[in-house]
Structure formats: C-alpha cells, structure tokens
Design a protein around this motif. Structure first.
Motif, PDB file in Angstrom:
ATOM      1  N   MET A   1       2.763  -5.404  12.590  1.00  0.00           N
ATOM      2  CA  MET A   1       1.133  -4.605  11.484  1.00  0.00           C
ATOM      3  C   MET A   1       1.045  -2.775  11.747  1.00  0.00           C
ATOM      4  SD  MET A   1      -1.304  -5.555   9.480  1.00  0.00           S
ATOM      5  CE  MET A   1      -2.625  -4.938   8.779  1.00  0.00           C
ATOM      6  N   THR A   2       1.900  -2.107  12.985  1.00  0.00           N
ATOM      7  CA  THR A   2       1.527  -1.096  12.793  1.00  0.00           C
ATOM      8  C   THR A   2       2.479  -0.330  11.915  1.00  0.00           C
ATOM      9  OG1 THR A   2       1.137  -1.369  15.391  1.00  0.00           O
ATOM     10  CG2 THR A   2       2.110   0.834  14.610  1.00  0.00           C
ATOM     11  N   ALA A   3       3.988  -1.234  12.006  1.00  0.00           N
ATOM     12  CA  ALA A   3       5.010  -0.491  10.970  1.00  0.00           C
ATOM     13  C   ALA A   3       4.283  -0.272   9.786  1.00  0.00           C
ATOM     14  CB  ALA A   3       6.134  -1.314  11.282  1.00  0.00           C
ATOM     15  N   LEU A   4       3.580  -1.266   9.281  1.00  0.00           N
ATOM     16  CA  LEU A   4       3.393  -2.176   7.698  1.00  0.00           C
ATOM     17  C   LEU A   4       1.923  -0.594   7.447  1.00  0.00           C
ATOM     18  CD1 LEU A   4       2.679  -3.541   5.145  1.00  0.00           C
ATOM     19  CD2 LEU A   4       0.943  -4.967   6.221  1.00  0.00           C
ATOM     20  N   TRP A   5       1.357  -0.387   8.428  1.00  0.00           N
ATOM     21  CA  TRP A   5       0.442   0.761   8.159  1.00  0.00           C
ATOM     22  C   TRP A   5       0.545   2.297   7.318  1.00  0.00           C
ATOM     23  CZ3 TRP A   5      -4.389   0.235   7.269  1.00  0.00           C
ATOM     24  CH2 TRP A   5      -5.058  -1.033   7.767  1.00  0.00           C
ATOM     25  N   PRO A   6       1.710   2.713   7.445  1.00  0.00           N
ATOM     26  CA  PRO A   6       2.101   4.092   6.666  1.00  0.00           C
ATOM     27  C   PRO A   6       2.982   3.881   5.358  1.00  0.00           C
ATOM     28  CG  PRO A   6       3.696   3.664   8.999  1.00  0.00           C
ATOM     29  CD  PRO A   6       2.706   2.633   8.787  1.00  0.00           C
ATOM     30  N   TRP A   7       3.199   2.055   5.054  1.00  0.00           N
ATOM     31  CA  TRP A   7       3.447   1.489   3.640  1.00  0.00           C
ATOM     32  C   TRP A   7       2.288   1.926   2.590  1.00  0.00           C
ATOM     33  CZ3 TRP A   7       8.599   3.096   2.331  1.00  0.00           C
ATOM     34  CH2 TRP A   7       9.139   2.554   3.108  1.00  0.00           C
ATOM     35  N   LEU A   8       1.381   1.155   3.483  1.00  0.00           N
ATOM     36  CA  LEU A   8      -0.230   0.485   2.913  1.00  0.00           C
ATOM     37  C   LEU A   8      -0.911   1.878   2.121  1.00  0.00           C
ATOM     38  CD1 LEU A   8      -1.050  -1.912   5.200  1.00  0.00           C
ATOM     39  CD2 LEU A   8      -0.549  -2.310   2.668  1.00  0.00           C
ATOM     40  N   SER A   9      -0.710   3.772   3.148  1.00  0.00           N
ATOM     41  CA  SER A   9      -0.994   4.708   3.126  1.00  0.00           C
ATOM     42  C   SER A   9      -0.196   5.377   2.002  1.00  0.00           C
ATOM     43  CB  SER A   9      -1.130   5.689   4.230  1.00  0.00           C
ATOM     44  OG  SER A   9      -1.168   6.938   4.719  1.00  0.00           O
ATOM     45  N   LEU A  10       0.894   5.188   2.376  1.00  0.00           N
ATOM     46  CA  LEU A  10       1.746   5.418   1.079  1.00  0.00           C
ATOM     47  C   LEU A  10       1.357   5.203  -0.585  1.00  0.00           C
ATOM     48  CD1 LEU A  10       5.732   5.958   2.434  1.00  0.00           C
ATOM     49  CD2 LEU A  10       3.526   7.927   1.597  1.00  0.00           C
ATOM     50  N   ALA A  11       0.747   4.068  -0.479  1.00  0.00           N
ATOM     51  CA  ALA A  11       0.662   3.085  -1.593  1.00  0.00           C
ATOM     52  C   ALA A  11      -1.294   3.349  -1.704  1.00  0.00           C
ATOM     53  CB  ALA A  11       0.508   1.375  -1.717  1.00  0.00           C
ATOM     54  N   GLY A  12      -1.896   3.275  -0.915  1.00  0.00           N
ATOM     55  CA  GLY A  12      -3.770   4.159  -1.144  1.00  0.00           C
ATOM     56  C   GLY A  12      -3.734   4.567  -1.258  1.00  0.00           C
ATOM     57  N   LEU A  13      -2.536   6.443  -1.428  1.00  0.00           N
ATOM     58  CA  LEU A  13      -2.122   7.843  -1.887  1.00  0.00           C
ATOM     59  C   LEU A  13      -2.235   7.961  -3.277  1.00  0.00           C
ATOM     60  CD1 LEU A  13      -1.445   9.988   1.008  1.00  0.00           C
ATOM     61  CD2 LEU A  13      -2.988   9.781   0.264  1.00  0.00           C
ATOM     62  N   GLY A  14      -1.190   6.703  -3.023  1.00  0.00           N
ATOM     63  CA  GLY A  14      -0.557   6.383  -4.845  1.00  0.00           C
ATOM     64  C   GLY A  14      -1.870   6.138  -5.785  1.00  0.00           C
ATOM     65  N   ALA A  15      -2.487   4.683  -4.819  1.00  0.00           N
ATOM     66  CA  ALA A  15      -3.820   5.170  -6.348  1.00  0.00           C
ATOM     67  C   ALA A  15      -4.557   6.067  -5.987  1.00  0.00           C
ATOM     68  CB  ALA A  15      -4.262   3.740  -5.355  1.00  0.00           C
ATOM     69  N   PHE A  16      -4.877   6.983  -4.583  1.00  0.00           N
ATOM     70  CA  PHE A  16      -5.764   7.802  -4.923  1.00  0.00           C
ATOM     71  C   PHE A  16      -5.300   8.863  -6.020  1.00  0.00           C
ATOM     72  CE2 PHE A  16      -7.189  12.236  -2.896  1.00  0.00           C
ATOM     73  CZ  PHE A  16      -9.100  12.622  -3.257  1.00  0.00           C
ATOM     74  N   HIS A  17      -3.646   9.374  -6.029  1.00  0.00           N
ATOM     75  CA  HIS A  17      -3.859  10.203  -6.813  1.00  0.00           C
ATOM     76  C   HIS A  17      -3.555   9.889  -8.398  1.00  0.00           C
ATOM     77  CE1 HIS A  17      -0.967  12.843  -3.500  1.00  0.00           C
ATOM     78  NE2 HIS A  17      -2.659  12.017  -3.672  1.00  0.00           N
ATOM     79  N   GLY A  18      -3.733   8.244  -8.463  1.00  0.00           N
ATOM     80  CA  GLY A  18      -3.988   8.369 -10.019  1.00  0.00           C
ATOM     81  C   GLY A  18      -5.310   8.183 -10.519  1.00  0.00           C
ATOM     82  N   VAL A  19      -6.126   7.918  -9.397  1.00  0.00           N
ATOM     83  CA  VAL A  19      -7.490   7.474 -10.159  1.00  0.00           C
ATOM     84  C   VAL A  19      -7.959   9.492 -10.450  1.00  0.00           C
ATOM     85  CG1 VAL A  19     -10.025   7.165  -8.996  1.00  0.00           C
ATOM     86  CG2 VAL A  19      -8.263   6.059  -8.635  1.00  0.00           C
ATOM     87  N   ASN A  20      -7.240  10.213  -9.707  1.00  0.00           N
ATOM     88  CA  ASN A  20      -7.792  11.614 -10.064  1.00  0.00           C
ATOM     89  C   ASN A  20      -7.171  12.391 -11.415  1.00  0.00           C
ATOM     90  OD1 ASN A  20      -8.551  14.522  -9.953  1.00  0.00           O
ATOM     91  ND2 ASN A  20      -6.997  14.984  -7.684  1.00  0.00           N
ATOM     92  N   PRO A  21      -8.396  12.650 -12.017  1.00  0.00           N
ATOM     93  CA  PRO A  21      -8.493  13.198 -13.637  1.00  0.00           C
ATOM     94  C   PRO A  21      -7.164  14.062 -13.475  1.00  0.00           C
ATOM     95  CG  PRO A  21     -10.625  13.300 -13.037  1.00  0.00           C
ATOM     96  CD  PRO A  21      -9.991  12.049 -11.643  1.00  0.00           C
ATOM     97  N   ALA A  22      -7.130  14.892 -12.379  1.00  0.00           N
ATOM     98  CA  ALA A  22      -6.726  16.097 -13.055  1.00  0.00           C
ATOM     99  C   ALA A  22      -5.362  16.015 -12.383  1.00  0.00           C
ATOM    100  CB  ALA A  22      -6.662  17.030 -11.891  1.00  0.00           C
ATOM    101  N   MET A  23      -4.438  14.635 -11.794  1.00  0.00           N
ATOM    102  CA  MET A  23      -3.313  14.293 -12.156  1.00  0.00           C
ATOM    103  C   MET A  23      -2.366  14.123 -13.227  1.00  0.00           C
ATOM    104  SD  MET A  23      -1.826  15.002  -9.154  1.00  0.00           S
ATOM    105  CE  MET A  23      -3.230  17.121  -9.038  1.00  0.00           C
ATOM    106  N   GLY A  24      -3.045  13.792 -14.759  1.00  0.00           N
ATOM    107  CA  GLY A  24      -2.896  13.247 -15.586  1.00  0.00           C
ATOM    108  C   GLY A  24      -3.545  12.089 -16.766  1.00  0.00           C
ATOM    109  N   TRP A  25      -4.126  10.594 -16.198  1.00  0.00           N
ATOM    110  CA  TRP A  25      -4.780  10.268 -16.675  1.00  0.00           C
ATOM    111  C   TRP A  25      -5.327  10.670 -18.305  1.00  0.00           C
ATOM    112  CZ3 TRP A  25     -10.237   8.594 -17.836  1.00  0.00           C
ATOM    113  CH2 TRP A  25     -10.546   9.472 -16.410  1.00  0.00           C
ATOM    114  N   LEU A  26      -6.336  11.772 -17.667  1.00  0.00           N
ATOM    115  CA  LEU A  26      -7.447  12.009 -18.402  1.00  0.00           C
ATOM    116  C   LEU A  26      -6.669  12.969 -19.592  1.00  0.00           C
ATOM    117  CD1 LEU A  26     -10.068  13.299 -19.037  1.00  0.00           C
ATOM    118  CD2 LEU A  26      -9.845  14.961 -17.654  1.00  0.00           C
ATOM    119  N   PHE A  27      -5.070  13.458 -18.958  1.00  0.00           N
ATOM    120  CA  PHE A  27      -4.801  14.362 -20.376  1.00  0.00           C
ATOM    121  C   PHE A  27      -3.720  13.441 -21.498  1.00  0.00           C
ATOM    122  CE2 PHE A  27      -1.333  18.224 -20.677  1.00  0.00           C
ATOM    123  CZ  PHE A  27      -2.262  18.469 -22.261  1.00  0.00           C
ATOM    124  N   ALA A  28      -3.595  11.810 -20.335  1.00  0.00           N
ATOM    125  CA  ALA A  28      -3.177  11.232 -21.815  1.00  0.00           C
ATOM    126  C   ALA A  28      -3.473  10.564 -22.565  1.00  0.00           C
ATOM    127  CB  ALA A  28      -2.506   9.861 -20.530  1.00  0.00           C
TER     128      ALA A  28
END
Length: 208
Positions: A1-28
């Motif tokens: 489980m400890t080894a899984l947390w960094p990967w979950l963090s990377l995926a969570g940050l990816g989702a956070f970056h995707g939600v942020n309109p400044a990262m592109g979806w608003l422009f699309a």
C-alpha cells in the motif's frame, strides 16, 4: 500500500491539473464554441495534453539531472526551497504571466501554449515528491539517470493519462450541456488552489 500512494498521488495531481481551467479545458471549449464544431474540442485536447506532458517531462528531467550530482537530502532541501519560492512568487505575481493566443491558432500553437502555461505555473514541480519517492524506493537511494528514467516515464504516463481523461470529460460536458455561461455562477478560484498546492508540495519535500 505504501508503494501505491505515490502512483495515486500522480493520478490525483493529473486529475487536479485537468480540472484547472487554466491548464486547457476552458480554451478547448472556447475554440469549439467559436468554430461551432464539437470536433474542434476533441482535436484541441490532444495538443493540450501533449504540451502539458512535455512540460512535466522537462521539469522531471532537470530534477533527476540535478539529483545525480547532489546528496538526496541536500537535493530535497534545495527543491523544497525553490518550490516554496515559486509558490510565493505565484501568489503575488502569477497573474501577470498569462500566455495568450488567438482563436485562430493551430494545433501546434495550442501545444506550445499548453507547454508554456504548464511550465510557468510549475505543474511539473508538484510531481517531485511522488517521483523522488518512487525513484529512491526503487533504486535504494540512487538517483542515477539511467535508473530513474523508466520510473519518471511511467510517472509522466500516469499523470498525463489522468489529466487527459479529466480534461476531455470536462471539455465535452461543458461544450455539450452547459457552455461557458456555467462559469459565471459556478467559478472556483483555481489560482489560489494552485498556489496552495505548490506550497504543500514544497512542505511535503521538506518532511519527506
């Protein structure tokens, strides 16, 4: 489980970056509405995600390069201080650095815009605690370039995949059902959230 947390963090940050309109979806969405074409939204998502991924890759490559010549503890401290400095700068002056392109831009221009925006916002910096944790755990404290490259590439793939999925879902949902009028009544100050996330990244490196 400890080894899984960094990967979950990377995926969570990816989702956070995707939600942020400044990262592109608003422009699309804006491009799709401007040209009255759903296909434009789909096409816009690809260079946005690619530019973001290249920005993250550049930051991680630089981090690993510096990490190979510095003691891990010294590198963590230096990276944490740098990231906290970026967070403070962003809080006071980040709004002055907006890269603007017109509605007639092509896919290459959109990819370049995404790369510059992600880089100026410090998107790749947020991944450092998770990636360093994975590299050091995988190779017993060794940050050699050859050893860290596969882990870094996998981290970019996980992060960018999550960002792509969220960006695509939001872009198409807003274009199809809500349009940009939604933002007038349901707006979140992502600039402030982004600054807090950068600060939390620096603190995480300090205590890691």
């Amino acid at each position: 489980m400890t080894a899984l947390w960094p990967w979950l963090s990377l995926a969570g940050l990816g989702a956070f970056h995707g939600v942020n309109p400044a990262m592109g979806w608003l422009f699309a969405v804006a491009l799709g509405l401007h040209r009255q074409n759903r296909k434009v939204v789909w096409l816009s998502i690809v260079p946005i995600a690619l530019g973001h991924a290249l920005s993250v890759a550049a930051v991680l490559a630089a981090a690993v390069a510096f990490g190979t010549v510095l003691d891990p503890s010294a590198f963590r401290l230096a990276a944490a201080v740098f990231i906290l400095g970026v967070a403070v700068y962003t809080a006071f002056y980040g709004h002055r650095h907006r890269f603007r392109i017109g509605m007639r831009t092509g896919l290459a221009g959109l990819g370049l815009w995404s790369f510059l925006t992600a880089t100026s916002h410090g998107a790749g910096l947020m991944l450092l605690p998770a990636v360093l944790s994975l590299c050091l755990a995988e190779h017993a404290g060794d940050l050699a370039m050859a050893n860290s490259l596969p882990v870094s590439l996998a981290a970019i793939a996980v992060h960018s995949g999550a960002m792509l999925i969220v960006t695509a879902a939001l872009s198409l949902a807003v274009f199809t059902w809500f349009d940009l009028a939604l933002l007038r009544s349901a707006w979140i100050n992502f600039d402030r959230l982004w600054t807090l996330a950068l600060g939390a990244t620096g603190i995480a490196l300090l205590v890691q």
